[in-house]
Scaffold this active site. Structure first.
Site, PDB file in Angstrom:
ATOM      1  N   HIS A   1       0.801  -1.236   0.000  1.00 21.35           N
ATOM      2  CA  HIS A   1       0.000   0.000   0.000  1.00 21.35           C
ATOM      3  C   HIS A   1       0.828   1.277   0.000  1.00 21.35           C
ATOM      4  CE1 HIS A   1      -0.130   1.300   4.392  1.00 21.35           C
ATOM      5  NE2 HIS A   1       0.335   0.071   4.541  1.00 21.35           N
TER       6      HIS A   1
ATOM      7  N   CYS B   1       0.973   5.044  12.115  1.00 23.17           N
ATOM      8  CA  CYS B   1       0.710   3.964  13.080  1.00 23.17           C
ATOM      9  C   CYS B   1       0.663   4.459  14.518  1.00 23.17           C
ATOM     10  CB  CYS B   1       1.766   2.885  12.968  1.00 23.17           C
ATOM     11  SG  CYS B   1       2.021   2.352  11.297  1.00 23.17           S
TER      12      CYS B   1
END
Ligand code: PMP
Length: 406
Positions: free
Chosen positions: A218, A343
């Site tokens: 991705h 993240c």
């Protein structure tokens, strides 16, 4: 309102060619790659093709690729899987850097906590680069694994992977001379997290002298939830997901056929595009952006090295204000950027990467990452250069630390 996406290190849009190639594997060709009938064979064939694309891209054998759910899993598999495979009586030693992605750092901490490994976390220079001499100094008799990322996901700094790879090979040769019966377990193996490097830097595993390399679809125009680990033949590995024979018994579970096809196609697309031209264009936009920000906003620091950095990365500390407030204001005006890595967003802690550069807590909290990608234009960049000084000025006026400064 204009919408400008400057967060390509977090994720990228799936390319049209990738989506179109994937779509048939959700519907017409939906077979399970382990089934022996023609539906299964079609799926198996598609996986083989993707594996072959990836292996020619990385210059390795197809059997040296393991498809995973993404780079977080690849990093866990590489580090935990390797340490568990060699576990014996003495505790092995790992060397990594203090600016790795959390999927490497937390895996190392897990191993330390469970007394499965001891770990050295190398400091980096003020510019965010690992010093090869420090790697050399950190090597001990029980060192078995070195894991250093290729390009940092927050500040874009490029690490000397090839030089470290060559150093490790020399070290292994010396070990061999000194211990004539060197077993494969007393070598040092080299892993790199190459997620942010694949699109822009040399990805030939032989050239880099690496034994393991993690990547993720991705970040390069492919879908989320699929990645790969290159693992050189002969490298010890204990599977982390068990209960099936898939991926040559190294990663159980029905294959994500459409995802694997998407990763294979994204890699193929990288090969088609004129890389040099693309990199030159993105680097030109990045330089225009960095210059515009540094010229138009006082008290701003560019984080990371100005030369040894990814062509798509600009990361700044805006003194006296918080990164989160800048992000929200940018978002209101259609601009997407990020503070730290995707993240860890939502965490109130300043980025471990910016702190590793020696910045104080408050300065580190004013950091913003802008990452560029295909499709951006000079006018997009100029728009951000126009609105950001106003946002910073407004926020500094409101800040107890910055009211008088601007
Ligand atoms: N390593 C690096 C350097 C990354 O940037 C990321 C993505 N933020 C990962 C690992 C994790 O990749 P994935 O999202 O595929 O799990």
């Amino acid at each position: 309102m204009k919408r400008i996406y400057l967060d390509f290190a977090a994720t990228t849009p799936v390319k049209k060619a990738v989506l179109s190639e994937m779509s048939q594997y959700f519907s017409n060709e939906f077979g399970n790659a382990s089934s022996i009938h023609s539906f299964g064979q079609q799926a198996r064939h598609a996986i083989d093709k993707a594996r072959s694309n990836l292996s020619s891209f990385l210059n390795c054998q197809a059997s040296e690729i393991i498809f995973t759910s993404g780079a977080t899993e690849s990093n866990n598999l590489a580090i935990k899987g390797f340490i568990q495979a060699i576990s014996g009586q003495s505790i092995p030693h790992i060397i990594t850097s203090s600016i790795e992605h959390h999927s490497v750092l937390d895996t190392c901490k897990y191993l330390e906590k469970n007394k499965l490994a001891e770990v050295t976390y190398l400091a980096v220079s003020k510019k965010g680069i690992v010093d090869i001499e420090e790697v050399q100094k950190a090597i001990k008799e029980n060192t078995v694994l070195i894991s250093i990322m290729y390009v940092n996901n927050e500040i874009g700094t490029v690490q000397p992977i090839r030089e470290i790879g060559k150093l490790i090979e020399k070290e292994n040769r010396d070990r061999e001379k000194n211990h004539s019966n060197l077993s494969s377990l007393s070598q040092i193996y080299f892993h790199t997290d190459a997620v942010q490097a694949i699109e822009y830097f040399n990805h030939d595993v032989a050239h880099l002298h690496v034994d393991m390399l993690s990547l993720s679809a991705h970040k390069i125009g492919g879908p989320k939830g699929i990645g790969a680990l290159y693992i050189k033949k002969g490298t010890p590995l204990q599977p982390q997901i068990i209960g099936g024979w898939q991926e040559n018994r190294r990663r159980a579970g029905t294959e994500n056929v459409a995802g694997i096809v998407g990763l294979g196609k994204a890699i193929e697309e990288l090969k088609i595009v004129n890389c040099k031209l693309k990199i030159k264009k993105i680097q030109g936009l990045r330089d225009r952006f960095i210059k515009g920000i540094l010229q138009n906003i006082p008290d701003v620091i560019l984080n990371g090295d100005s030369i040894l950095r990814s062509p798509n990365n600009a990361n700044f500390c805006f003194n006296y204000i918080e990164g989160e407030s800048i992000l929200l204001n940018l978002d209101l005006q259609g601009v997407a950027a990020s503070s730290g890595s995707a993240c860890t967003s939502g965490s109130l802690e300043p980025s471990h990467v910016i702190m590793a550069l020696g910045r104080d807590h408050r300065t580190a909290q004013g950091s913003i990452r802008f990452t560029l990608g295909e499709g951006l234009t000079n006018s997009d960049i100029d728009y951000v250069i126009k609105i950001l000084p106003k946002i910073v000025k407004k926020l500094r006026k409101m800040s107890p630390f910055g009211g008088k400064r601007d």
